[in-house]
Design an enzyme around this catalytic site. Structure first.
Site, PDB file in Angstrom:
ATOM      1  N   HIS A 141      35.889  35.557  18.888  1.00  0.00           N
ATOM      2  CA  HIS A 141      35.056  36.097  17.814  1.00  0.00           C
ATOM      3  C   HIS A 141      35.846  36.078  16.518  1.00  0.00           C
ATOM      4  O   HIS A 141      36.830  36.801  16.358  1.00  0.00           O
ATOM      5  CB  HIS A 141      34.620  37.527  18.145  1.00  0.00           C
ATOM      6  CG  HIS A 141      33.851  37.613  19.414  1.00  0.00           C
ATOM      7  ND1 HIS A 141      33.606  38.808  20.058  1.00  0.00           N
ATOM      8  CD2 HIS A 141      33.273  36.651  20.183  1.00  0.00           C
ATOM      9  CE1 HIS A 141      32.898  38.578  21.170  1.00  0.00           C
ATOM     10  NE2 HIS A 141      32.699  37.276  21.252  1.00  0.00           N
ATOM     11  N   ALA A 153      38.522  40.105  18.062  1.00  0.00           N
ATOM     12  CA  ALA A 153      38.181  38.870  18.752  1.00  0.00           C
ATOM     13  C   ALA A 153      38.798  38.934  20.144  1.00  0.00           C
ATOM     14  O   ALA A 153      40.011  38.990  20.213  1.00  0.00           O
ATOM     15  CB  ALA A 153      38.715  37.663  17.966  1.00  0.00           C
ATOM     16  N   SER A 154      38.044  38.971  21.223  1.00  0.00           N
ATOM     17  CA  SER A 154      36.902  38.202  21.572  1.00  0.00           C
ATOM     18  C   SER A 154      36.519  38.638  22.987  1.00  0.00           C
ATOM     19  O   SER A 154      36.943  39.694  23.424  1.00  0.00           O
ATOM     20  CB  SER A 154      37.208  36.708  21.548  1.00  0.00           C
ATOM     21  OG  SER A 154      37.983  36.389  20.377  1.00  0.00           O
ATOM     22  N   ASN A 155      35.807  37.824  23.771  1.00  0.00           N
ATOM     23  CA  ASN A 155      35.552  38.085  25.187  1.00  0.00           C
ATOM     24  C   ASN A 155      36.263  37.041  26.036  1.00  0.00           C
ATOM     25  O   ASN A 155      36.313  35.865  25.672  1.00  0.00           O
ATOM     26  CB  ASN A 155      34.061  37.970  25.520  1.00  0.00           C
ATOM     27  CG  ASN A 155      33.190  38.902  24.709  1.00  0.00           C
ATOM     28  OD1 ASN A 155      33.518  40.059  24.490  1.00  0.00           O
ATOM     29  ND2 ASN A 155      32.052  38.388  24.280  1.00  0.00           N
TER      30      ASN A 155
END
Length: 850
Positions: free
Chosen positions: A284, A261-263
């Site tokens: 995420h 996880a994540s952006n």
């Protein structure tokens, strides 16, 4: 909602007898009793002044108070309204007491949490919390308990079905949820367990090719060499490994443990259309209902903001506070190391070998209270490297534990960064109060227990900063398990705080992370050897560098992006002389009919633009090809596909840069040979990539015809990939049997939502992680999407993947799903008081009782 439905409960027993006729109506009746009206006045003891809980059309609360004590009380009450069952079950899980509510199903997880010493860690960390924050946590607990006290006769559905009345919420419980968050973002444990399982059969060196570090780094053969003789140890450890892998799988399904996880990214004002910075984040996490996250606004003279909250924690995890915006991704930090220990029994004492001498293990006794069963007592034993993950159980529980060996054997000890003191909890609270990036950076310097890429910005500046304490090792990187008896791989201390990598206002005009490697190869100390696939981070930086006039709409479009850069990399590779010759030669050996099929499949793949949209025919072919190719490469040695080794591969492949993608991108051995798994060991020949790819091209077409029909023009990716919002109760179905499974399946018809067609895959910014080579059920998604546009009067745009409420009878249980599926965001006001009141227009007042 980590619960087991116990049929001893009168309500479910009666439904079972009656064949569960009309059970949805009965479930709805029970759930609806728990619902409160969003407006009105409630008299409660413990308040100094009135508190307003304002809600919007999606049920999102905005809590306003005249002082922080009342604010935390109001947040506690509002969170309990929305997610009490989730808070209670997560707290019980953290404390190793889940079986008190769910019975024998929770025993293994409770044993695991007690073995890790999580309850002791919670107590130690609460004692280290500052007095001011302790006061805030006490106020929050009072708010939660006010809700529990006034709803004793109409508790949430999950608690009612279990016949469980929660204890009063304690301030320490919030610390436990932070510990669970650490477990969720800590990494590499699953990889070490899987490595041991597979190395038993294939040896350490070959298994290392299933755990590459990154495309441009060599296979970690030096690390694997620590365990050149691992086969004997792994064979003796098989029962323990099977037990631990089963626990790890359960923890993944209910806590999202070890999910990538994540952006997040930020754009400097000089590269935006409106001359003010932009910050974006989408975390995420596990696809579940209710979501891990909830939305929240808060305002008092001491603490204010709007953004993402975690049920049970009275602070914003990510969001906007009127001054800064911030969001996080995982570093994929290697915070846990497994040490193999040589053990022996001498005079009824377990001893472990260390540098030529034998030492007695340290022991403590734990007792579980199990609903419907006799208590279970077990002994946790520890070496200098940490607790042994093979507890000795006294008695004969229904769920068999792993007994200690009675003669010379091996055990697994776990070192964890939880042993290092820090001020994480206080620091997160101060982060929410930061008025500028200097204050944010100073707050983040104190975060040691959670390992994150934090990107933050204000109107004029952006910054990226890594948080966390990282182990210093004598030797090695901790990528694979280490022999504990030598002392050569011991931890010598920790590193982090103000020394972690960071940057402010970089020359590029933006910063971006996607769980990929954010430091140069060989960076020391080792942050991790388990970076995620590079494509998400590469795609974000590609799109950010493509223009200098970014705006909020562009940020939202990036979060919705479903372009897989791997497709273009593979196309370029296959066009090279070497690979084209391999594939052509292999295809020429196929039958005439097979050659036509292979050519047809290959043409679609080579002309695919990489956009994994749910209605795309080409995306369906690409997705099916990957499914068939990973099986063609690895199933001969790691099958069958319902066996322990294939499960281990799935764990490694789905949560870090994988051996599958590494093979696909052309990995070779130091001697210049093809990566070892291209060869099909079931034949007398030595296969190369062309042979396996040609076979997969043929099998893909046959597979799609069988799965989606003979009319290939109608094939769509969303007919394969799907979202299914399921409760954690439903997630536990693999561990249920008989009448229990039957009851939960009927409950799922009431509580679960979907399935819906999905787009994207593991490599796309709009991530859709599924078990490649197993099925297409998406379990890793953007659990929230956040954009902060500092040029706007109201900067924050935010959605979560689901509803605000955990109550299936509430309109806000699932009303966020369609919004999330639309890949659009919505504004949550904060700056303008009139807009806040107009938006959050349903008002409940908590009045101090006389």
């Amino acid at each position: 909602m980590k619960v087991k439905i116990l049929l001893k409960h009168t309500l479910l027993a009666s439904m079972a007898v009656g064949g569960l006729t009309g059970c949805s109506s009965l479930f709805d009746w029970v759930a609806a009793r728990n619902l409160d009206q969003p407006e009105g006045t409630v008299m409660l003891a413990g308040l100094q002044q009135p508190v307003e809980i304002r809600r919007d059309e999606y049920g999102v609360p905005f809590v306003e108070a005249q002082n922080i004590a009342d604010l935390t009380f109001g947040i506690g009450y509002a969170m309990a309204e929305d997610r009490l069952a989730q808070m209670v079950s997560m707290n019980l899980l953290a404390r190793g007491r889940l079986s008190e509510m769910v019975g024998p199903l929770g025993v293994d997880m409770d044993v695991y949490m007690r073995t890790l010493g999580v309850p002791q860690i919670i107590a130690e960390r609460y004692q280290a919390v500052g007095d001011e924050l302790k006061t805030h946590l006490t106020g929050f607990s009072a708010g939660v308990n006010a809700y529990i006290e006034t709803h004793k006769d109409r508790l949430p559905l999950e608690l009612t079905l279990n016949g469980y009345t929660p204890e009063p919420w304690q301030p320490e419980n919030t610390i436990g949820l932070f510990v669970m968050l650490n477990l969720g973002v800590g990494f590499n444990l699953h990889e070490e367990l899987a490595f041991l399982q597979i190395a038993e059969k294939l040896g350490a060196e070959k298994t290392a090719y299933l755990a590459p570090i990154f495309p441009d780094e060599p296979i970690d053969l030096a690390e694997a060499g620590k365990l050149a003789d691992v086969a004997l140890a792994a064979q003796q450890l098989r029962p323990q490994l099977d037990f631990l892998v089963g626990i790890e799988q359960q923890m993944k399904r209910i806590n999202g443990q070890g999910l990538a996880a994540s952006n997040n990214w930020a754009v400097h004002k000089d590269h935006t259309a409106n001359g003010a910075s932009l910050v974006a984040n989408d975390t995420h996490l596990l696809l579940s209902n209710p979501s891990t996250w909830m939305l929240m606004g808060a305002r008092s003279p001491e603490y204010s903001g709007v953004g993402i909250g975690l049920p049970g924690i009275p602070a914003l995890v990510a969001g906007y506070n009127g001054h800064i915006g911030w969001g996080e991704t995982m570093v994929m930090a290697d915070t846990q190391d497994i040490f193999l220990e040589q053990l022996r029994q001498r005079d009824d004492v377990t001893e472990y070998l260390y540098q030529g001498d034998w030492y007695p293990v340290q022991s403590r006794t734990e007792t579980l209270t199990i609903k419907g069963e006799e208590p279970l007592t077990f002994t946790v034993q520890s070496t200098r490297h940490g607790p042994l993950l093979n507890p000795a159980v006294k008695g004969k529980p229904k769920h068999e534990m792993i007994p200690m060996a009675t003669d010379s054997s091996y055990g697994l000890a776990l070192s964890w960064t939880a042993q290092f003191p820090d001020s994480t909890i206080d620091s997160f609270f101060r982060l929410g109060q930061a008025k500028n990036l200097d204050e944010a950076e100073q707050a983040l310097n104190g975060v040691g227990f959670i390992h994150l890429n934090v990107i933050a910005g204000d109107k004029d500046n952006i910054q990226w900063q890594i948080t966390g304490n990282y182990p210093l090792r004598k030797n090695g990187t901790g990528h694979f398990p280490s022999p504990g008896w030598t002392g050569d791989y011991d931890w010598t201390g920790s590193w982090g705080g103000a020394d972690t990598p960071r940057v402010r206002n970089p020359q590029a005009g933006f910063v971006a992370t996607g769980n990929d490697r954010t430091v140069e190869p060989g960076f020391t100390p080792t942050l991790t050897s388990s970076w995620y696939y590079p494509e998400r981070g590469e795609r974000a930086r590609q799109l950010l560098a493509a223009r200098n006039d970014h705006d909020a709409a562009n940020m939202v479009a990036m979060q919705a992006d479903r372009h897989d850069l791997l497709v273009g990399k593979v196309q370029q590779l296959w066009q090279s002389d070497e690979w084209a010759a391999l594939i052509d030669t292999a295809a020429s050996r196929l039958s005439a009919e097979q050659q036509l099929i292979a050519e047809k499949t290959l043409n679609i793949l080579m002309n695919f633009d990489g956009s994994m949209e749910e209605n795309s025919r080409s995306a369906a072919v690409w997705g099916a090809f990957e499914h068939n190719l990973i099986r063609a490469i690895f199933l001969d040695e790691l099958g069958p596909d319902d066996g322990r080794l294939w499960t281990a591969l799935m764990a490694m492949n789905g949560r870090a840069y994988s051996g599958y993608q590494d093979h696909l991108l052309g990995r070779k051995t130091p001697a210049g040979d093809w990566a070892p798994f291209w060869d099909d060991v079931r034949t007398d020949a030595t296969e190369n990539p062309g042979d396996i790819i040609a076979a997969a091209l043929v099998s893909t077409w046959d597979y799609l015809q069988q799965t989606l029909g003979n009319d290939d023009q109608q094939w769509q990716w969303g007919q394969l990939a799907y979202y299914h919002w399921q409760t954690e109760t439903t997630h536990m179905l693999p561990w249920l049997s008989g009448v229990q499974k039957f009851a939960v399946q009927h409950l799922a018809k009431y509580t679960d939502r979907g399935p819906y067609p999905a787009g994207g895959n593991r490599n796309t910014l709009n991530v859709a992680g599924y078990s490649l080579g197993k099925d297409y059920g998406v379990w890793n998604i953007p659990a929230m999407r956040l954009v902060v546009d500092f040029s706007a009067e109201e900067p924050l745009q935010l959605v979560i993947a689901g509803g605000q409420s955990g109550n299936p009878a509430s309109p806000h249980y699932d009303d966020g799903i369609d919004l999330w599926l639309s890949r659009t965001n919505r504004t949550l006001p904060f700056n303008n008081a009139e807009k806040v009141q107009a938006h959050f227009n349903k008002v409940k007042v908590l009045q101090p009782a006389e």
